[in-house]
Each structure stands twice: as C-alpha cells, then as structure tokens.
Design an enzyme around this catalytic site. Structure first.
Site, PDB file in Angstrom:
ATOM      1  N   CYS A  97      40.495  49.471  41.099  1.00 32.60           N
ATOM      2  CA  CYS A  97      39.905  50.412  42.055  1.00 32.60           C
ATOM      3  C   CYS A  97      38.972  49.769  43.087  1.00 32.60           C
ATOM      4  O   CYS A  97      39.459  49.181  44.042  1.00 32.60           O
ATOM      5  CB  CYS A  97      39.227  51.548  41.300  1.00 32.60           C
ATOM      6  SG  CYS A  97      39.105  53.052  42.281  1.00 32.60           S
ATOM      7  N   ARG A 131      39.464  63.565  47.356  1.00 32.61           N
ATOM      8  CA  ARG A 131      39.521  62.497  46.347  1.00 32.61           C
ATOM      9  C   ARG A 131      40.770  62.661  45.503  1.00 32.61           C
ATOM     10  O   ARG A 131      41.202  63.783  45.216  1.00 32.61           O
ATOM     11  CB  ARG A 131      38.293  62.552  45.425  1.00 32.61           C
ATOM     12  CG  ARG A 131      37.022  62.074  46.041  1.00 32.61           C
ATOM     13  CD  ARG A 131      35.929  61.909  44.991  1.00 32.61           C
ATOM     14  NE  ARG A 131      36.048  60.649  44.276  1.00 32.61           N
ATOM     15  CZ  ARG A 131      35.606  59.486  44.727  1.00 32.61           C
ATOM     16  NH1 ARG A 131      34.984  59.409  45.890  1.00 32.61           N
ATOM     17  NH2 ARG A 131      35.755  58.380  44.012  1.00 32.61           N
ATOM     18  N   HIS A 194      41.937  53.329  35.944  1.00 36.85           N
ATOM     19  CA  HIS A 194      40.829  53.126  35.003  1.00 36.85           C
ATOM     20  C   HIS A 194      41.317  53.609  33.641  1.00 36.85           C
ATOM     21  O   HIS A 194      42.490  53.848  33.427  1.00 36.85           O
ATOM     22  CB  HIS A 194      39.632  54.001  35.392  1.00 36.85           C
ATOM     23  CG  HIS A 194      39.066  53.761  36.738  1.00 36.85           C
ATOM     24  ND1 HIS A 194      38.256  52.706  37.035  1.00 36.85           N
ATOM     25  CD2 HIS A 194      39.159  54.475  37.889  1.00 36.85           C
ATOM     26  CE1 HIS A 194      37.865  52.782  38.300  1.00 36.85           C
ATOM     27  NE2 HIS A 194      38.402  53.841  38.845  1.00 36.85           N
TER      28      HIS A 194
HETATM   29  N1  GLN Z   1      34.470  53.835  46.027  1.00 36.15           N
HETATM   30  C1  GLN Z   1      35.902  53.677  46.025  1.00 36.15           C
HETATM   31  C2  GLN Z   1      36.619  54.967  46.368  1.00 36.15           C
HETATM   32  O1  GLN Z   1      36.076  56.031  46.234  1.00 36.15           O
HETATM   33  C3  GLN Z   1      36.357  53.165  44.678  1.00 36.15           C
HETATM   34  C4  GLN Z   1      36.214  54.154  43.574  1.00 36.15           C
HETATM   35  C5  GLN Z   1      36.440  53.611  42.193  1.00 36.15           C
HETATM   36  O2  GLN Z   1      36.313  52.404  41.960  1.00 36.15           O
HETATM   37  N2  GLN Z   1      36.726  54.482  41.254  1.00 36.15           N
HETATM   38  O3  GLN Z   1      37.756  54.920  46.769  1.00 36.15           O
END
Ligand code: GLN
Length: 242
Positions: A97, A131, A194
């Site tokens: 990520c 998101r 993750h």
């Molecule tokens: N900050 C980055 C995003 O929102 C990565 C997020 C994450 O590592 N879960 O895309």
C-alpha cells in the site's frame, strides 16, 4: 554449508511510520517460515536517519497514512539508490500500500499535493474521493488465489515496466477501472493487500524466501510446513463479506 549455518537478513522499512493493518505480520511470517526452512534470521528495522545496512536479503515495507508517507519521503529518496541497486540485483521485496505507492513514480494525495516516489516500479498513483475499502480476493498466475484487505484513497495505474500481481475477483485492487491488483518487477512485489498478507498467503512468503536463499546460496531446499492454520485463515477470510 549446512542449512543451519545459513542466514537471511530481512530489512523492515519504516516500521515506525509505515505499518498499519498488521503489516508487521509480514516480517514475522518471513522470519518464522525462513527458520522452519532451516535458516537463521536477522531482522533490521530501518527508520528515517538510520544507517542503511550493507547486507540485505529481503526487503519488506508496509502501508501508512498520507502523513506517514510525507514523513518518510525525504529519507526514502536518500536511500532510493541503495534500494534500486538491491532491486536491480534481484533482491526480493514486498511493499504494501503506502510503500507500494512510493516505490512508484509519485502519489498525488487527495488534497492535491505530490509525494514523489523512488520510481523502482513503473506505476503512478492519484487519490480519488472514494476510498477503496474491504476484503479482496485476486487470482495470480504465480500464486493462485491471494486473499487480503484493502483500504486506500490512491488509485494506481501500471505502465509498460510493471506487470500486475493478479486479477481482482472480489474488491477493487489498483484502481476502480482495470481489475488489476499489485505490480511486479524483477523480484519485487507491490500490493494493496494488507491483512496482514503473508499469514494467509504463505506461498508468497516461501517464494520471497526462495528467491533470497537461491540468490545468496545458489539453491533452496524447502521443508514441509504444516499450513493448517493458514488454510483455516484463508477459508475464514474467503467467507467474509466485502
Ligand atoms: N495513504 C495511502 C492511501 O490512502 C496509503 C494507504 C495505506 O497504506 N493503507 O492511498
């Protein structure tokens, strides 16, 4: 040399700032499985300002908030050439990520500012207002079914130099358009997954260990590992709603 005198060194990038949704578990799984395969294991935590170690066999990095990515940006650029040299050399790496994004060319955050990456992976990332969150399952030619969890605003697009890790079966993956997930180049795997990823996907852990062992010692003799718990975790995760 007997397996018991062989050792592998895992470099854990930025555990202080880039380590969310249990990404640290990837390091623990690599350590334990490498031990089960007969190797001594050393873990080096690398945080901003630390001295970059000389001997590294596997590199692992996790995800982080945009603010965490901002914090490590300058240091990541400082060690970028060393990481690039390791990557060129075939060192296996797993970046999840936030660090996946910064192994690419840039990440443009939701508020419009650009966090420059180190360009090891031929990818770029732009945040969108929605998101992409939830459990995710993909199919990969090398690893079969991979199961994880994603939570990111950034949407990543691959260019010619990078191949996707797999095709999304359930979830979003790199972006909400092309059904791809992750990116691979040489022995580097970047992914949004993750979970942490490796406890539920031991085939990826063993692949990373195999690349590292073969590069260092010329061969790798895997031991048979009882994966009942990993299988149960996969079965359970597969049943969970998105
Ligand atoms: N900050 C980055 C995003 O929102 C990565 C997020 C994450 O590592 N879960 O895309």
């Amino acid at each position: 040399m007997s397996e018991s005198t062989k050792s592998l060194t895992i470099l854990h990038l930025y555990p202080r700032d880039m380590n969310i949704y249990g990404d640290w578990g990837n390091v623990l799984v690599l350590k334990r499985r490498a031990q089960w395969h007969g190797y001594k294991v050393k873990i080096i935590d690398y945080n901003p300002g630390d001295t970059f170690p000389r001997d590294v066999d596997i590199v692992v990095g996790g995800g982080g908030q945009d603010s965490g990515q901002d914090k490590i940006q300058a240091d990541l650029h400082k060690i970028g050439p060393q990481l690039k040299a390791l990557a060129d050399n075939g060192t296996p790496m797993l970046v999840i990520c936030g660090l996946y994004q910064l192994f690419g060319t840039f990440f443009q955050t939701h508020d419009g500012h650009i966090i420059n990456g180190i360009g090891i992976l031929d990818i770029e990332t732009v945040a969108k207002s929605k998101r992409l969150i939830g459990n995710i399952t993909i199919q990969s030619d090398t690893f079969g079914e991979i199961i994880g969890y994603e939570n990111h605003s950034g949407q990543t697009f691959l260019h010619e130099g990078a191949l996707p890790l797999g095709t999304v079966e359930r979830g979003a993956g790199n972006n909400d358009q092309d059904n791809s997930e992750g990116a691979c180049w040489k022995n580097i795997i970047g992914s949004y997954m993750h979970g942490s990823l490796l406890p539920k996907n031991p085939a990826i852990a063993d692949w990373l260990i195999k690349q590292a062992a073969t590069k260092k010692y010329g061969s790798f003799k895997p031991q048979t590992i009882d994966d009942r718990f990993a299988d149960l975790a996969r079965e359970h995760a597969r049943k969970r709603p998105r």
